[in-house]
Design an enzyme around this catalytic site. Structure first.
Site, PDB file in Angstrom:
ATOM      1  NE  ARG A 180     -26.560 -10.195   9.158  1.00 60.58           N
ATOM      2  CZ  ARG A 180     -25.626  -9.663   8.366  1.00 60.58           C
ATOM      3  NH1 ARG A 180     -24.394 -10.124   8.371  1.00 60.58           N
ATOM      4  NH2 ARG A 180     -25.926  -8.659   7.573  1.00 60.58           N
ATOM      5  CE  LYS A 182     -25.475  -2.605   8.126  1.00 58.28           C
ATOM      6  NZ  LYS A 182     -26.577  -1.776   7.590  1.00 58.28           N
ATOM      7  CG  ASP A 240     -30.883   3.543  10.300  1.00 60.33           C
ATOM      8  OD1 ASP A 240     -29.913   3.025  10.889  1.00 60.33           O
ATOM      9  OD2 ASP A 240     -31.546   2.951   9.430  1.00 60.33           O
ATOM     10  CD  GLU A 261     -43.417 -15.075  22.853  1.00 58.87           C
ATOM     11  OE1 GLU A 261     -44.453 -14.990  23.551  1.00 58.87           O
ATOM     12  OE2 GLU A 261     -43.383 -15.601  21.724  1.00 58.87           O
ATOM     13  CE1 TYR A 295     -40.249 -18.006  21.529  1.00 58.59           C
ATOM     14  CE2 TYR A 295     -39.799 -20.326  21.100  1.00 58.59           C
ATOM     15  CZ  TYR A 295     -40.207 -19.070  20.651  1.00 58.59           C
ATOM     16  OH  TYR A 295     -40.556 -18.896  19.346  1.00 58.59           O
ATOM     17  CB  THR A 339     -26.968  -2.789  12.113  1.00 55.94           C
ATOM     18  OG1 THR A 339     -25.982  -1.888  11.610  1.00 55.94           O
ATOM     19  CG2 THR A 339     -28.161  -2.793  11.191  1.00 55.94           C
TER      20      THR A 339
END
Ligand SMILES: *Cc1c(COP(=O)(O)O)cnc(C)c1O
Length: 428
Positions: free
Chosen positions: A233, A227, A198, A55, A53, A224
């Site tokens: 991803r 692609k 985008d 954050e 973790y 992204t």
């Protein structure tokens, strides 16, 4: 055996993964949003980092033990900044849709106006579609293409002057032509809107220098990473402005975009970053900065142009009559079938594509007039122009015999023979 621990711990999941690998290896994926990542990316993605973790941002974490995670996230950020030529990069968005959501949250108040390309004309759900957050919590005024399938920038300008959106979105998922970021930036400036570019589909082409970059024109760029960029991803948000001060609330001005974006991603929308994914993104960005990647990106476009030309020579009807990028939209109705039947027939011939609407489609979205396909994954597997002749012949043959199972199976045998020479993951 591949993934031996998984095989003993969960044979059902292992079997399904192996079946998926076999499916892909026996044919070619022509879905233009898909690709093949390097095995180093897969290893980072499957690493022990998933257990941590962290954050917050490097140097500003809400959990201890993050000194190595900071190294990883800083490498990812620095590589993204260098690759795209921006001063700020956020590498934490879980995927493309959450990245766009973060930009809306950063720049807009609920109910403000957005103007993006309509989904049925090649835009994305997150560009203001009615069933998506972007069309639910914001007032969406989508623009369309012309009858000929091309974006008409004069029409976009006229509409923007009427609507006066707070955010103009330039980006596509099913558009075969180059985007004019300079013109979109002029329009945004005229109506005092922020411009979001985008580039999810075309980021790899931008990096390879075969599509213009929106950097220097758009206020924020999202992409992204899975692609044409060939990564895991995930997503990047790229921008310029004053250094980010994520612990401080600031007004929604251009110079504050880095801070606004960081605060929108965390704590605005997300909790802990996916560190295994951040590491895999860093690996992909290193690959994208290599000289081979420039060759790859150029080959993706060469292959797409060749495939488009070969299909047109066989009489196929392509939206806009060709392509400038990695993607082709074909109207299959001249074959006497719809996009749904075409998708299934091509699948049986070993070529995976997806059904898609064409501009001003008279048919419905679940059985539209067209199919969408492209060359990123085939090119990653080493196919070149001469192979595109073969692919075009198979596609044309499958579409003319869409109801002939035996014929389609025979086509698949030929496709599998070529696919066997080009395995998707050579060193797995
Ligand atoms: C793929 C895509 C997205 C969304 O990405 P996900 O990772 O599927 O959420 C957003 N915008 C555009 C233009 C895309 O092509």
């Amino acid at each position: 055996m591949l993934y031996p621990h998984l095989a003993s711990q969960d044979p059902e999941i292992h079997a399904a993964i192996m079946a998926e690998l076999a499916r892909r290896s026996e044919g070619f994926d022509l879905i233009p949003s898909e690709n093949v990542t390097q095995t180093g990316v897969l290893e980072a993605l499957g690493s022990i980092l998933t257990d941590k973790y962290s954050e917050g941002y490097p140097g500003k974490r809400y959990y201890g033990g993050n000194e190595h995670i900071d190294v990883i996230e800083n490498l990812a950020r620095d590589r993204a900044k260098a690759l795209f030529g921006v001063t700020h990069a956020n590498v934490q968005p879980y995927s493309g849709s959450p990245a766009n959501q973060a930009v809306y949250m950063a720049l807009l108040n609920p109910g403000e106006k957005v103007m993006g390309l309509s989904l049925s004309f090649g835009g994305h759900l997150t560009h203001g579609h009615g069933v998506n957050f972007s069309g639910t919590f914001f007032e969406s005024h989508p623009y369309s293409t012309g009858e000929d399938g091309w974006i008409n920038y004069d029409e976009v300008e006229k509409q923007a002057k009427e609507v006066r959106p707070k955010l103009l979105v330039c980006g596509t998922t099913a558009y075969p032509r180059a985007l004019d970021f300079v013109r979109m930036a002029q329009i945004a400036k005229e109506v005092d809107a922020f411009l979001l570019a985008d580039i999810s589909h075309i980021a790899g082409l931008v990096v390879a220098g075969v599509h213009a970059s929106p950097v220097g024109h758009a206020d924020v760029v999202t992409t992204t990473t899975h692609k044409t960029l060939c990564g895991p991803r995930g997503a990047l948000i790229l921008c310029n402005g004053l250094p980010s001060m994520p612990l401080k609330a600031v007004p929604k001005t251009r110079e504050n975009i880095p801070t606004l974006v960081d605060r929108a991603v965390f704590p605005g929308l997300q909790g802990g970053p996916h560190n295994h994914q951040t590491a895999a993104i860093a690996v992909a960005l290193k690959h994208a900065a290599s000289p081979e990647f420039k060759i790859y990106g150029a080959q993706v476009v060469k292959n797409a142009k060749k495939l488009a030309d070969a299909l047109m020579a066989l009489g196929c009807k392509l939206v806009t009559g060709g392509t400038d990028n990695h993607l082709i939209l074909m109207d299959v109705t001249p074959f006497g079938i719809g996009g749904a039947v075409a998708e299934v027939a091509l699948g049986k011939a070993g070529l995976t594509v997806n059904k898609n609407t064409v501009p001003y489609d008279p048919r419905k979205a679940f059985d539209p007039s067209g199919i969408r396909f492209g060359t990123p994954a085939m090119t990653s597997r080493g196919l070149v122009e001469k192979d595109m002749e073969f692919i075009s012949e198979i596609m044309h043959a499958a579409l003319t015999h869409a109801d002939d199972e035996t014929f389609l199976a025979a086509l698949k045998t030929r496709v599998t023979a070529l696919a066997a020479q080009h395995p998707p993951y050579i060193d797995l």
